[in-house]
Motif scaffolding. Structure first.
Motif, PDB file in Angstrom:
ATOM      1  N   GLU A  88      10.466   0.244  -4.905  1.00  0.00           N
ATOM      2  CA  GLU A  88       9.395   1.055  -4.324  1.00  0.00           C
ATOM      3  C   GLU A  88       8.040   0.349  -4.315  1.00  0.00           C
ATOM      4  O   GLU A  88       7.024   0.929  -3.913  1.00  0.00           O
ATOM      5  CB  GLU A  88       9.264   2.382  -5.070  1.00  0.00           C
ATOM      6  CG  GLU A  88       8.856   2.265  -6.534  1.00  0.00           C
ATOM      7  CD  GLU A  88      10.034   2.084  -7.473  1.00  0.00           C
ATOM      8  OE1 GLU A  88       9.841   2.267  -8.695  1.00  0.00           O
ATOM      9  OE2 GLU A  88      11.137   1.758  -6.983  1.00  0.00           O
ATOM     10  N   PRO A  90       4.845  -1.402  -3.177  1.00  0.00           N
ATOM     11  CA  PRO A  90       4.216  -1.489  -1.852  1.00  0.00           C
ATOM     12  C   PRO A  90       4.000  -2.936  -1.403  1.00  0.00           C
ATOM     13  O   PRO A  90       3.944  -3.860  -2.224  1.00  0.00           O
ATOM     14  CB  PRO A  90       2.866  -0.777  -2.043  1.00  0.00           C
ATOM     15  CG  PRO A  90       3.000  -0.013  -3.312  1.00  0.00           C
ATOM     16  CD  PRO A  90       3.970  -0.762  -4.164  1.00  0.00           C
ATOM     17  N   GLU A 155       7.501  -0.730   4.413  1.00  0.00           N
ATOM     18  CA  GLU A 155       6.278  -0.645   3.601  1.00  0.00           C
ATOM     19  C   GLU A 155       6.525  -0.971   2.136  1.00  0.00           C
ATOM     20  O   GLU A 155       5.583  -1.136   1.375  1.00  0.00           O
ATOM     21  CB  GLU A 155       5.672   0.765   3.704  1.00  0.00           C
ATOM     22  CG  GLU A 155       5.151   1.130   5.092  1.00  0.00           C
ATOM     23  CD  GLU A 155       3.934   0.299   5.494  1.00  0.00           C
ATOM     24  OE1 GLU A 155       3.281  -0.274   4.601  1.00  0.00           O
ATOM     25  OE2 GLU A 155       3.665   0.221   6.708  1.00  0.00           O
ATOM     26  N   THR A 156       7.793  -1.049   1.724  1.00  0.00           N
ATOM     27  CA  THR A 156       8.108  -1.296   0.319  1.00  0.00           C
ATOM     28  C   THR A 156       9.044  -2.499   0.188  1.00  0.00           C
ATOM     29  O   THR A 156       9.608  -2.971   1.184  1.00  0.00           O
ATOM     30  CB  THR A 156       8.791  -0.072  -0.311  1.00  0.00           C
ATOM     31  OG1 THR A 156      10.051   0.138   0.342  1.00  0.00           O
ATOM     32  CG2 THR A 156       7.913   1.168  -0.177  1.00  0.00           C
TER      33      THR A 156
END
Length: 281
Positions: A88, A90, A155-156
């Motif tokens: 997760e 970023p 995005e991760t």
């Protein structure tokens, strides 16, 4: 390893060595990489030979003093702990991690520390390029680079990473890990246990150092094992110098011993050539 693969890997090794701002030790570093590639090619040939059909022979009976030393394993050369990022994480935090740790890639792990993939500078570069674009790409370009564009919208770490990751186990022989790294053109590989959990990382330079002994160790083997123990001579009566695997030996010795002495030195692993300056007495 085929000729094409060997050429491609060697070309990549040369591309890692920029022509400008040449470092004082650049020649030695290039020689180390060439010797590394030679070792990798030898392992590849051994793999191919093992797959060839051959008549079964009874295993030889070895005496204790004839047993070969155990091969180096990945566990002997890997780095621990390994830098990793959760799935997760970023995009910007991944960038900061690579910059802070001076890395080109990091493993991506789940809550159980199992390796899900690897996120690299290349993965992040595509994302950064999409962010910087001022106009939408045309349909032909989107079609041609479909997978790249799909990934770049992540995005991760989990959505940007390359998966599955190419990994090795701690018990993997160093030579096999080097062969895998060369074929896959990887500079770093995650090391995982039998459950796929991250336990370390092994880099190409770790494998180079393990496969290619430095000059001091080559000289020590010549003086201790060859001159003293095999030929029962005094190492102090010889001058042995080793530079990038090239051996120069001088001294006075019984002329009948010179051919076999030179042959014994040439057979040492990582010796690339031997210059004979021995004087027969």
């Amino acid at each position: 390893m085929s000729g094409f693969e060997h050429h491609s890997t060697e070309r990549e090794a040369r591309s890692d060595l920029p022509g400008r701002d040449r470092r004082p030790d650049e020649g030695q570093r290039q020689d180390m990489l060439r010797r590394y590639l030679g070792a990798v090619a030898a392992v590849s040939a051994a793999h191919a030979d093992e797959q060839s059909p051959r008549p079964k022979e009874p295993p030889p009976i070895l005496h204790q003093d004839e047993l070969a030393p155990a091969p180096l394993r990945v566990r002997d050369v890997m780095s621990v702990p390994a830098v990793s990022v959760p799935g997760e994480t970023p995009f910007l935090e991944i960038v900061r991690t690579l910059s802070r740790e001076h890395l080109g890639a990091v493993p991506v792990v789940d809550a159980d520390d199992q390796v899900m993939g690897v996120v690299s500078e290349s993965d992040l570069l595509a994302k950064a390029a999409v962010r910087a674009e001022t106009s939408r790409p045309g349909p032909i370009r989107r079609l041609r680079e479909h997978r790249l564009y799909e990934k770049s919208h992540g995005e991760t770490a989990a959505t940007l990473m390359t998966s599955p990751a190419i990994t090795v186990h701690p018990s993997t022989p160093v030579a096999d890990a080097a062969w895998l790294a060369a074929r896959s053109r990887l500079k770093r590989m995650p090391v995982v246990d039998h459950r796929g959990r991250l336990v370390g990382v092994v880099s190409r330079i770790d494998l180079v150092r393990a496969l290619v002994r430095d000059d001091a160790k080559i000289r020590e083997e010549i003086e201790t094992r060859i001159i003293r123990h095999v030929f029962l001579l005094d190492p102090g009566a010889f001058e042995v110098t080793v530079e990038n695997g090239a051996v120069d030996v001088s001294g006075k010795v019984d002329g009948s011993l010179i051919p076999t002495l030179l042959e014994s030195i040439e057979e040492i692993d990582d010796v690339v050539e031997v210059s004979d300056h021995l004087t027969a007495v």
